[in-house]
Design an enzyme around this catalytic site. Structure first.
Site, PDB file in Angstrom:
ATOM      1  CE  LYS A  67      -2.596   1.508   3.517  1.00 51.82           C
ATOM      2  NZ  LYS A  67      -3.701   1.648   4.491  1.00 51.82           N
ATOM      3  NE  ARG A 110      -5.134  -0.434   7.533  1.00 48.70           N
ATOM      4  CZ  ARG A 110      -4.450   0.625   7.924  1.00 48.70           C
ATOM      5  NH1 ARG A 110      -4.977   1.480   8.785  1.00 48.70           N
ATOM      6  NH2 ARG A 110      -3.244   0.822   7.449  1.00 48.70           N
ATOM      7  CG  ASP A 158     -15.430  16.834  13.311  1.00 48.39           C
ATOM      8  OD1 ASP A 158     -14.909  15.811  12.838  1.00 48.39           O
ATOM      9  OD2 ASP A 158     -15.021  17.994  13.052  1.00 48.39           O
ATOM     10  NE  ARG A 160     -14.538  18.656   9.036  1.00 42.75           N
ATOM     11  CZ  ARG A 160     -15.212  17.832   8.246  1.00 42.75           C
ATOM     12  NH1 ARG A 160     -16.049  18.296   7.350  1.00 42.75           N
ATOM     13  NH2 ARG A 160     -15.068  16.510   8.347  1.00 42.75           N
ATOM     14  N   GLY A 213      -6.138   8.239  15.721  1.00 39.34           N
ATOM     15  CA  GLY A 213      -5.648   9.381  14.951  1.00 39.34           C
ATOM     16  C   GLY A 213      -4.140   9.514  14.914  1.00 39.34           C
ATOM     17  CG  ASP A 215      -1.590   7.831  11.366  1.00 33.42           C
ATOM     18  OD1 ASP A 215      -1.211   8.995  11.616  1.00 33.42           O
ATOM     19  OD2 ASP A 215      -2.262   7.538  10.364  1.00 33.42           O
ATOM     20  CE  LYS A 219      -1.185  12.435  12.860  1.00 34.71           C
ATOM     21  NZ  LYS A 219      -1.496  11.682  11.623  1.00 34.71           N
ATOM     22  CB  SER A 285      -5.376   1.753  15.858  1.00 36.33           C
ATOM     23  OG  SER A 285      -5.323   1.786  14.442  1.00 36.33           O
TER      24      SER A 285
HETATM   25  N1  LIG Z   1      -4.595   4.406  12.914  1.00 37.55           N
HETATM   26  C1  LIG Z   1      -4.814   4.243  11.647  1.00 37.55           C
HETATM   27  O1  LIG Z   1      -4.725   3.155  11.139  1.00 37.55           O
HETATM   28  C2  LIG Z   1      -5.205   5.419  10.821  1.00 37.55           C
HETATM   29  C3  LIG Z   1      -5.771   5.197   9.553  1.00 37.55           C
HETATM   30  C4  LIG Z   1      -6.186   6.297   8.808  1.00 37.55           C
HETATM   31  C5  LIG Z   1      -6.019   7.572   9.289  1.00 37.55           C
HETATM   32  N2  LIG Z   1      -5.415   7.748  10.507  1.00 37.55           N
HETATM   33  C6  LIG Z   1      -5.214   9.092  11.044  1.00 37.55           C
HETATM   34  O2  LIG Z   1      -6.475   9.517  11.540  1.00 37.55           O
HETATM   35  C7  LIG Z   1      -6.536  10.928  11.455  1.00 37.55           C
HETATM   36  C8  LIG Z   1      -7.830  11.330  10.764  1.00 37.55           C
HETATM   37  O3  LIG Z   1      -7.828  10.855   9.427  1.00 37.55           O
HETATM   38  P1  LIG Z   1      -9.098  11.089   8.463  1.00 37.55           P
HETATM   39  O4  LIG Z   1      -8.730  10.499   7.159  1.00 37.55           O
HETATM   40  O5  LIG Z   1     -10.348  10.613   9.136  1.00 37.55           O
HETATM   41  O6  LIG Z   1      -9.095  12.685   8.385  1.00 37.55           O
HETATM   42  P2  LIG Z   1     -10.311  13.682   8.172  1.00 37.55           P
HETATM   43  O7  LIG Z   1      -9.732  15.010   7.883  1.00 37.55           O
HETATM   44  O8  LIG Z   1     -11.288  13.103   7.188  1.00 37.55           O
HETATM   45  O9  LIG Z   1     -11.033  13.709   9.598  1.00 37.55           O
HETATM   46  C9  LIG Z   1     -10.462  14.282  10.747  1.00 37.55           C
HETATM   47  C10 LIG Z   1     -11.595  14.926  11.524  1.00 37.55           C
HETATM   48  O10 LIG Z   1     -11.121  15.328  12.807  1.00 37.55           O
HETATM   49  C11 LIG Z   1     -11.777  16.538  13.101  1.00 37.55           C
HETATM   50  N3  LIG Z   1     -11.045  17.226  14.168  1.00 37.55           N
HETATM   51  C12 LIG Z   1      -9.981  18.054  14.095  1.00 37.55           C
HETATM   52  N4  LIG Z   1      -9.625  18.468  15.329  1.00 37.55           N
HETATM   53  C13 LIG Z   1     -10.491  17.891  16.203  1.00 37.55           C
HETATM   54  C14 LIG Z   1     -10.649  17.926  17.596  1.00 37.55           C
HETATM   55  N5  LIG Z   1      -9.828  18.645  18.380  1.00 37.55           N
HETATM   56  N6  LIG Z   1     -11.660  17.223  18.163  1.00 37.55           N
HETATM   57  C15 LIG Z   1     -12.488  16.486  17.407  1.00 37.55           C
HETATM   58  N7  LIG Z   1     -12.382  16.394  16.064  1.00 37.55           N
HETATM   59  C16 LIG Z   1     -11.402  17.091  15.461  1.00 37.55           C
HETATM   60  C17 LIG Z   1     -11.795  17.300  11.792  1.00 37.55           C
HETATM   61  O11 LIG Z   1     -12.754  18.355  11.798  1.00 37.55           O
HETATM   62  C18 LIG Z   1     -12.152  16.180  10.835  1.00 37.55           C
HETATM   63  O12 LIG Z   1     -13.546  16.036  10.665  1.00 37.55           O
HETATM   64  C19 LIG Z   1      -5.265  11.375  10.735  1.00 37.55           C
HETATM   65  O13 LIG Z   1      -4.326  11.779  11.707  1.00 37.55           O
HETATM   66  C20 LIG Z   1      -4.793  10.136  10.040  1.00 37.55           C
HETATM   67  O14 LIG Z   1      -3.407  10.152   9.827  1.00 37.55           O
HETATM   68  C21 LIG Z   1      -5.023   6.705  11.274  1.00 37.55           C
END
Ligand SMILES: NC(=O)c1ccc[n+]([C@@H]2O[C@H](COP(=O)([O-])OP(=O)(O)OC[C@H]3O[C@@H](n4cnc5c(N)ncnc54)[C@H](O)[C@@H]3O)[C@@H](O)[C@H]2O)c1
Length: 322
Positions: A67, A110, A158, A160, A213, A215, A219, A285
């Site tokens: 990936k 996943r 959120d 938003r 979040g 990852d 962070k 995660s």
């Molecule tokens: N652990 C994993 O396997 C994994 C997989 C995918 C993404 N991620 C991580 O997850 C995070 C989110 O990814 P995504 O694709 O969903 O992004 P995204 O931008 O679609 O969603 C993130 C959301 O968090 C909200 N947000 C921001 N600050 C906030 C706060 N203080 N409180 C509550 N909500 C808040 C934003 O408004 C947004 O809606 C990223 O850091 C990404 O790297 C981790």
């Protein structure tokens, strides 16, 4: 020339339901823990100031996958997704490329499924309510997977407001403040992890936290004092200690290897999970390539069984001319 199926996001999501994703992600954790599926370390390629790329290889059940995926946290500001890229799947027998898949859909399935598997393994038996903190792309899929696993109703938060409202409406859940979401039985955090969203004062005995979040290095979604109150679990120590929620506390000497249990070991019965109803469990995660492999196997199975249709391409010498 072999015709290679190309699965866009819609095809991936049509092939693997949240319930199927949960089963396949559970299998991935078990196979990885048992040493049956291989997963070399993920490689990060920084792309400052936008974020980073990750190359995530795995092999198991006759398939080898790679990936190639972004985490560009500021992309939403310019109308682009945080997570984008593709997954290549090859036969582990012949080496032939057998599929190209959209990686955002695979990642969402996943990632959301991992939250559900962690809740099934670690949450209290009577846990029901869900708090979703961060209702973006992957937060929404975590909520869908938790709902598919029988959890809910939930509280969606959120900044938003429209993202929280849309997810709550889809699942028949409600929106609420951060503190309300953080007080639920199962709390999933899926924010960009720029600053912590879980503090110690808001924790309740017996909760399960799935923190998704964080990852990458730097962070964090959980304050150090809150983390200190939790029993710690992760998907894989190598990844979590270097690039997950635990990486900061590990670097600061606050968390040692002995304090953290890998989820796969709990699923295989090799390590204890939750010990009592008062304990607060935290699952870190970071996302494993073996989880991606598990979903990719599901997509290919659905296609081979004729349950989904998708276009094909041929990557032969004629295509490469010029
Ligand atoms: N652990 C994993 O396997 C994994 C997989 C995918 C993404 N991620 C991580 O997850 C995070 C989110 O990814 P995504 O694709 O969903 O992004 P995204 O931008 O679609 O969603 C993130 C959301 O968090 C909200 N947000 C921001 N600050 C906030 C706060 N203080 N409180 C509550 N909500 C808040 C934003 O408004 C947004 O809606 C990223 O850091 C990404 O790297 C981790």
């Amino acid at each position: 020339m072999a015709a290679i199926p190309v699965f866009d996001s819609e095809a991936v999501l049509a092939a693997v339901s949240p319930a199927d994703a949960i089963a396949r992600t559970r299998t991935a954790f078990e196979r990885h823990a048992a040493g049956e599926w291989a997963m070399p370390a993920k490689v990060y390629v920084d792309a400052p100031p936008n974020g980073d790329f990750r190359a995530m290889p795995a092999r198991g059940d006759g398939l080898a996958t790679l990936k190639w995926v972004t985490s560009f946290p500021h992309n939403p500001e310019r109308g682009l997704p945080v997570v984008a890229g593709a997954l290549l799947a090859s036969s582990a027998e012949t080496g032939a490329l057998v599929a190209i898949m959209d990686c955002a859909a695979i990642t969402s399935l996943r990632t959301g499924a991992a939250a559900a598997v962690s809740a099934q393994a670690l949450a209290r038996a009577d846990a029901g309510s869900v708090g979703v903190i961060g209702c973006g792309v992957n937060g929404a899929w975590a909520a869908r997977c938790l709902a598919a696993a029988g959890y809910g109703p939930g509280t969606c938060f959120d900044p938003r407001a429209e993202a929280a409202a849309s997810l709550a409406a889809e699942l028949g859940w409600e929106t609420g403040e951060l503190a309300e979401a953080a007080a639920r039985d199962v709390v999933v955090t899926v924010t960009p992890a720029a600053e912590p969203v879980i503090g110690e004062p808001g924790l309740r005995a017996g909760q399960h936290l799935a923190v998704l979040g964080a990852d990458a290095r730097g962070k964090a979604e959980v304050e150090a004092a809150a983390l200190a109150r939790c029993s710690l679990f992760c998907d894989e120590w190598e990844q979590a200690s270097k690039g997950g929620e635990l990486s900061g506390p590990v670097a600061a000497g606050l968390v040692e290897r002995e304090r953290v249990t890998e989820l796969g070991d709990v699923l295989l019965g090799r390590a204890p999970g939750r010990r009592d109803d008062e304990e607060i469990t935290l699952f870190d995660s970071t996302g494993l390539a073996t989880q991606d492999l598990g979903i990719a196997l599901g997509v290919l199975e659905a296609w081979r069984e004729g349950r989904i249709d998708t276009p094909t391409v041929s990557l032969g010498p004629s295509d490469q001319a010029g």
